[in-house]
Scaffold this motif. Structure first.
Motif, PDB file in Angstrom:
ATOM      1  N   ALA A   1      -9.767 -13.298   3.083  1.00 60.47           N
ATOM      2  CA  ALA A   1     -10.798 -12.567   2.341  1.00 60.47           C
ATOM      3  C   ALA A   1     -10.219 -11.339   1.662  1.00 60.47           C
ATOM      4  O   ALA A   1     -10.516 -11.049   0.493  1.00 60.47           O
ATOM      5  N   GLU A   2      -9.375 -10.616   2.379  1.00 57.11           N
ATOM      6  CA  GLU A   2      -8.758  -9.425   1.800  1.00 57.11           C
ATOM      7  C   GLU A   2      -7.789  -9.795   0.677  1.00 57.11           C
ATOM      8  O   GLU A   2      -7.716  -9.124  -0.345  1.00 57.11           O
ATOM      9  N   LYS A   3      -7.068 -10.876   0.875  1.00 56.64           N
ATOM     10  CA  LYS A   3      -6.063 -11.285  -0.120  1.00 56.64           C
ATOM     11  C   LYS A   3      -6.709 -11.626  -1.452  1.00 56.64           C
ATOM     12  O   LYS A   3      -6.184 -11.277  -2.519  1.00 56.64           O
ATOM     13  N   TYR A   4      -7.855 -12.309  -1.415  1.00 53.34           N
ATOM     14  CA  TYR A   4      -8.467 -12.779  -2.652  1.00 53.34           C
ATOM     15  C   TYR A   4      -9.704 -11.987  -3.063  1.00 53.34           C
ATOM     16  O   TYR A   4     -10.365 -12.331  -4.042  1.00 53.34           O
ATOM     17  N   GLY A   5     -10.028 -10.925  -2.330  1.00 51.73           N
ATOM     18  CA  GLY A   5     -11.153 -10.074  -2.705  1.00 51.73           C
ATOM     19  C   GLY A   5     -12.500 -10.745  -2.561  1.00 51.73           C
ATOM     20  O   GLY A   5     -13.423 -10.464  -3.326  1.00 51.73           O
ATOM     21  N   ARG A   6     -12.610 -11.662  -1.592  1.00 59.26           N
ATOM     22  CA  ARG A   6     -13.897 -12.303  -1.303  1.00 59.26           C
ATOM     23  C   ARG A   6     -14.402 -11.808   0.042  1.00 59.26           C
ATOM     24  O   ARG A   6     -13.662 -11.192   0.806  1.00 59.26           O
ATOM     25  N   SER A   7     -15.655 -12.105   0.326  1.00 64.15           N
ATOM     26  CA  SER A   7     -16.202 -11.701   1.621  1.00 64.15           C
ATOM     27  C   SER A   7     -15.716 -12.650   2.713  1.00 64.15           C
ATOM     28  O   SER A   7     -15.368 -13.809   2.450  1.00 64.15           O
TER      29      SER A   7
ATOM     30  N   THR B   1     -10.200 -13.314   7.852  1.00 65.62           N
ATOM     31  CA  THR B   1     -10.257 -11.935   7.366  1.00 65.62           C
ATOM     32  C   THR B   1      -9.108 -11.631   6.414  1.00 65.62           C
ATOM     33  O   THR B   1      -9.292 -10.988   5.369  1.00 65.62           O
TER      34      THR B   1
ATOM     35  N   HIS C   1       0.841  -1.200   0.000  1.00 58.47           N
ATOM     36  CA  HIS C   1       0.000   0.000   0.000  1.00 58.47           C
ATOM     37  C   HIS C   1       0.877   1.251   0.000  1.00 58.47           C
ATOM     38  O   HIS C   1       1.671   1.468   0.924  1.00 58.47           O
TER      39      HIS C   1
ATOM     40  N   ALA D   1      -0.040  -8.186  -1.895  1.00 54.84           N
ATOM     41  CA  ALA D   1      -0.989  -8.245  -3.012  1.00 54.84           C
ATOM     42  C   ALA D   1      -1.157  -9.682  -3.498  1.00 54.84           C
ATOM     43  O   ALA D   1      -0.250 -10.511  -3.351  1.00 54.84           O
ATOM     44  N   PRO D   2      -2.316 -10.018  -4.068  1.00 51.71           N
ATOM     45  CA  PRO D   2      -2.518 -11.366  -4.619  1.00 51.71           C
ATOM     46  C   PRO D   2      -1.416 -11.729  -5.609  1.00 51.71           C
ATOM     47  O   PRO D   2      -1.014 -10.906  -6.431  1.00 51.71           O
TER      48      PRO D   2
ATOM     49  N   ARG E   1     -10.883 -23.734  -4.555  1.00 52.63           N
ATOM     50  CA  ARG E   1     -10.924 -22.608  -3.611  1.00 52.63           C
ATOM     51  C   ARG E   1     -10.857 -23.083  -2.165  1.00 52.63           C
ATOM     52  O   ARG E   1     -10.306 -22.385  -1.306  1.00 52.63           O
TER      53      ARG E   1
END
Length: 231
Positions: A192-198, A189, A17, A65-66, A174
């Motif tokens: 989820a952030e790493k792969y852009g899922r909930s 959490t 970031h 980042a992924p 997955r």
């Protein structure tokens, strides 16, 4: 090495970031005993730079980042390739299990991004002196966790590659991906952030995988991990 002279501590930063990197650069630039030798967005950039401009301390994010190496594998690679560099992990989301695994992998400390910026300065100085840094608020909980055999056993923190063994054939791609991240020390959490899922989706995939494997919790996952010989 422990510092005994006036030479500024050489620090390299790793965070994907831009805003975080700039904030850390500004913070550490105010300390006369620090010298930031580089700020990097990817592990590849960091490791390429360290070959020519070594740093005594690496301040690294736990989740990048992924597609980038992160978590426990990142810590292990840095510890192996740059053994003279102390590693201090920074993370926006963390828990005692993640901290325990990170320390087992070779980190010398763990700072939450929700802590005051001044804590990072103190943590760097603590690690530079050869000590381990932990948020004081977590020390009691962390000590309790370390008594757990599944965490104390060094084999609970081995590197994980693709989950391909027969025991995992029934899992979806997955679900395997989620379990691999769990074995690398990432929380729901963080995954989820790493792969852009909930968070709900990741939690559902994790529990679906647990049901298929006949296990109930992370400790049983680590035990199966050791038994089937994932590496």
């Amino acid at each position: 090495m422990n510092r005994t002279g006036p030479t500024p501590l050489r620090i390299a930063l790793l965070d994907d970031h831009t805003v975080v990197r700039h904030a850390l650069l500004e913070l550490l630039g105010e300390a006369p005993d620090f010298r930031v030798v580089g700020a990097f967005a990817s592990s590849r950039e960091l490791m390429a730079a360290l070959r020519t401009a070594p740093a005594e301390l690496l301040l690294v994010d736990f989740v990048l980042a992924p597609g980038d190496i992160d978590g426990l594998n990142l810590i292990r690679v840095l510890s192996t390739r740059f053994p003279d560099s102390k590693i201090l992990v920074v993370s926006g989301h963390y828990n005692p299990a993640t901290i325990a695994l990170a320390l087992r992998a070779g980190a010398r400390g763990f700072v939450g991004k929700n802590q005051p910026l001044s804590d990072i300065v103190g943590a760097i100085r603590t690690v530079a002196r050869g000590h381990t840094y932990l948020n004081p608020a977590l020390k009691v909980e962390f000590s309790y966790l370390l008594s757990d055999a599944a965490v104390q056993d060094d084999t609970a923190a081995v590197a994980v590659s693709d989950v391909e063994q027969d025991a995992f054939i029934g899992l979806s791609p997955r679900e395997r991906e989620v379990l691999q991240c769990c074995l690398n020390g990432l929380s729901v959490t963080q995954i989820a952030e790493k792969y852009g899922r909930s968070v709900k989706t990741i939690s559902t995939q994790k529990h679906a995988a647990f049901r298929k494997l006949g296990i109930r919790n992370d400790n049983e996952l680590f035990k199966m991990h050791r038994q089937v010989g994932l590496s």
